[in-house]
Write an enzyme that holds these catalytic residues in place. Structure first.
Site, short mmCIF file in Angstrom:
data_model
loop_
_atom_site.label_atom_id
_atom_site.label_comp_id
_atom_site.label_asym_id
_atom_site.label_seq_id
_atom_site.Cartn_x
_atom_site.Cartn_y
_atom_site.Cartn_z
N LEU A 232 6.68 -6.95 3.66
CA LEU A 232 5.63 -6.14 4.21
C LEU A 232 4.44 -6.59 4.75
O LEU A 232 3.67 -7.42 4.00
CB LEU A 232 5.24 -5.28 2.88
CG LEU A 232 6.44 -4.62 2.07
CD1 LEU A 232 5.91 -3.83 0.96
CD2 LEU A 232 7.18 -3.56 2.95
N ASP A 233 4.25 -6.72 5.94
CA ASP A 233 3.42 -7.68 6.86
C ASP A 233 1.80 -6.80 6.50
O ASP A 233 1.55 -5.78 6.54
CB ASP A 233 3.44 -7.27 8.20
CG ASP A 233 2.34 -8.06 9.06
OD1 ASP A 233 2.39 -9.20 8.91
OD2 ASP A 233 2.02 -7.33 9.98
N ALA A 234 0.87 -7.76 6.35
CA ALA A 234 -0.45 -7.45 5.95
C ALA A 234 -0.73 -6.50 5.09
O ALA A 234 -1.67 -5.78 5.21
CB ALA A 234 -1.17 -7.34 7.55
N VAL A 235 0.23 -6.21 4.15
CA VAL A 235 0.02 -4.83 3.24
C VAL A 235 -1.21 -4.88 2.21
O VAL A 235 -1.65 -3.91 1.95
CB VAL A 235 1.61 -4.95 2.49
CG1 VAL A 235 1.35 -5.97 1.29
CG2 VAL A 235 1.56 -3.57 1.79
#
Length: 582
Positions: A232-235
């Protein structure tokens, strides 16, 4: 019939969307994921990993071959060279994109044609656990959704987060120096969209539940194509509320729980990893109560380990390790030293003093590194990350500059990472010993490109076959160390770990297998001087036979000592695995 999954999902949704009909929303999400409302949950606290798990991080097109799609070339390289070395492959965003080397996604459901096809992705997923990015915080300003936002039509007209320059945004935590709000012209006039990272990366609006439903559909497609590990990128920035820091908000944590619930009920062996490049204590919150991320990135490890090796002093690394809570069963850490991004400096907050951070930065700059900045709430620019290839980051010391111990220092760093609690992840350029790529920085104008080079497969094979080249030395020795690690039950990601106290030039810790039948004492000389280790300081059990897994050296006299050359490591075990150096 009771519907425990649906009831649980409704309860989570009500935290995020208290004004909505969450019963209906839960049905939509379950329908999109094709999961039954009464689907049985996977076993609680289940480890979907063991000591054999090693992750490779790479772009789809890092390894190339004339006349062949990069994903096919990557698959060839993986199967020919790394089939016995890595268990999982993280292919960084392989979708159509407009900037940031893939993280400005234009279409979540397509594979970039220049990389290959979904069939190529599935081929890799058939041989390795496939990890893919869910670029969930933002989307490209050139995407169809954002074009629809401008036109004020569905889908997309209310998919992006709008701000107002008059709002109090002073508390917003920024990872960049670019403006937070970007004006855009729409069919309804000028609007201001929220851009945490760049004006080409427009933040999505998860306050609109249709965005959540759309992402459930995206996740379902990824699962269908073989993705089993979701990054989960930059979540951390997912939920926004003006007047707050807009990072780590309760709704963000709840949305991660929701996504995990949906993913693991569809595929019980799937894993959710959160990418949160933030101070250590904040990062740890993403475990939740073993109900959020299965795995979190160990973001403090890269700067602390590099700092340790260039200063020859492990005080901060040891203090940090002692403070790290053992991960609950069913959760673990992802250990890495290098990635496609730089060496994050925010994770050192509270761990290094300002003058120590500056010394690290100065050392990295002297080795050819660059520094990217973020803007603080009071308008000051602070170092956010150091952009440098790991091979160059470890070319010398803070006091003496470049020296002849670069290879030994580089291998020591990875020997430490391989033995720590958690799953080791190798960035492909570290596995290959790739140097700083200044030409790529000049071509792209982006500092991060310094560690995002590309290899022609024929040239790479030539380098790896030449025993005189450092690329070959790094590659073959790291593969050997990985092979040893994968055979040791004491290196299970959740096996017991205790820090040893051996002074400031020796960094050591003890690992014990979950069945308590194997112990490994991992001792590393992190200095450029020879060190003596008194075996009486380690308390090896006298009735056991002890051997160094790395060298194969037997320990016969437990009252004696061992001598460690600069940056030498030993893994002293009472039960060598099948791939040890014995």
């Amino acid at each position: 019939m009771s519907q425990p999954l649906k009831a649980k999902l409704v309860g989570m949704l009500e935290v995020v969307y208290p004004e909505l009909d969450c019963d209906f929303l839960a049905e939509q999400l379950l329908g999109t994921m094709e999961v039954a409302p009464n689907q049985e949950p996977p076993p609680a606290h289940q480890n979907n990993w063991d000591e054999s798990d090693i992750v490779l991080i790479t772009y789809a097109d890092t390894v190339q071959r004339e006349g062949e799609k990069p994903l096919q070339t990557l698959h060839r390289f993986l199967t020919d060279c790394l089939a016995e070395t890595v268990s999982a492959v993280h292919i960084l965003p392989f979708f159509p994109y407009s900037s940031d080397d893939g993280f400005s996604v234009m279409d979540y459901l397509a594979v970039n044609e220049s990389h290959g096809s979904w069939s190529d992705v599935e081929q890799i997923a058939g041989d390795f656990k496939l990890m893919a990015d869910l670029v969930i915080n933002h989307m490209s300003a050139r995407s169809r959704w954002f074009e629809n936002f401008r036109k004020r039509v569905d889908p997309g007209k209310d998919y992006f987060f709008e701000g107002n320059p008059k709002d109090d945004l002073s508390a917003v935590v920024r990872p960049r120096t670019s403006p937070l709000l970007t004006p855009v012209q729409t069919e309804d006039g000028e609007r201001y969209v929220w851009c945490t990272f760049s004006e080409d990366q427009v933040d999505l609006n998860f306050a609109n539940p249709r965005v959540l439903i759309a992402f459930a559909g995206i996740i379902k497609q990824y699962l269908d194509h073989g993705v089993v590990i979701f990054r989960l990128d930059a979540v951390a920035f997912l939920w926004k509320e003006p007047g707050t820091p807009c990072i780590h908000l309760q709704q963000t944590h709840e949305l991660i729980k929701i996504l995990r619930l949906l993913i693991e009920h569809h595929t019980p062996e799937a894993v959710v990893i959160t990418e949160t490049n933030v101070p250590n204590r904040e990062n740890l919150t993403y475990f939740g109560n073993a109900n959020e991320a299965h795995v979190i990135y160990n973001f403090s490890l890269p700067p602390l380990l590099i700092n340790t090796l260039v200063t020859g002093n492990c005080r901060h690394l040891k203090t940090w390790l002692m403070s790290m809570p053992p991960a609950q069963v069913g959760t673990t850490y992802l250990n890495f030293i290098a990635s496609h991004d730089g060496i994050g400096m925010r994770p050192t907050d509270g761990l290094l003093e300002d003058d120590e951070k500056q010394r690290l930065i100065n050392t990295m700059e002297s080795f050819g590194g660059k520094v990217s900045y973020r803007r603080t709430a009071d308008g000051r620019d602070q170092p956010y990350e150091i952009n440098i290839a790991l091979w160059d980051a470890l070319k010398g010391t803070a006091e003496g500059g470049a020296d002849h111990c670069q290879l030994q220092r580089f291998l020591c760093a990875h020997t430490i990472m391989l033995a720590l609690e958690g799953i080791p992840a190798f960035y492909i350029h570290s596995l290959l010993g790739t140097e700083n790529d200044y030409a790529r920085v000049e071509n792209t104008g982006r500092l991060r490109s310094i560690n995002r080079g590309q290899w022609q497969l024929d040239k790479l094979e030539e380098e790896l076959e030449n025993p005189l080249r450092h690329h070959s030395k790094v590659y073959h020795e790291l593969k050997r160390l990985i092979g040893i690690r994968r055979a040791q039950p004491a290196f299970h990601p959740n096996a017991t770990q205790f820090t040893l106290h051996l002074g400031l030039q020796l960094f050591g810790f003890w690992r014990q297998s979950m069945r308590r039948d194997q112990s490994v004492f991992c001792i590393h000389n992190i200095s450029n001087e020879v060190q003596q280790v008194a075996l009486s300081d380690i308390n090896l059990i006298g009735t056991d036979q002890w051997v160094d897994l790395i060298s194969g050296m037997a320990i016969d006299d437990l009252s004696g000592s061992i001598t460690l050359k600069p940056y030498q490591s030993v893994w002293l075990s009472n039960k060598p695995g099948s791939n040890s150096g014995v």
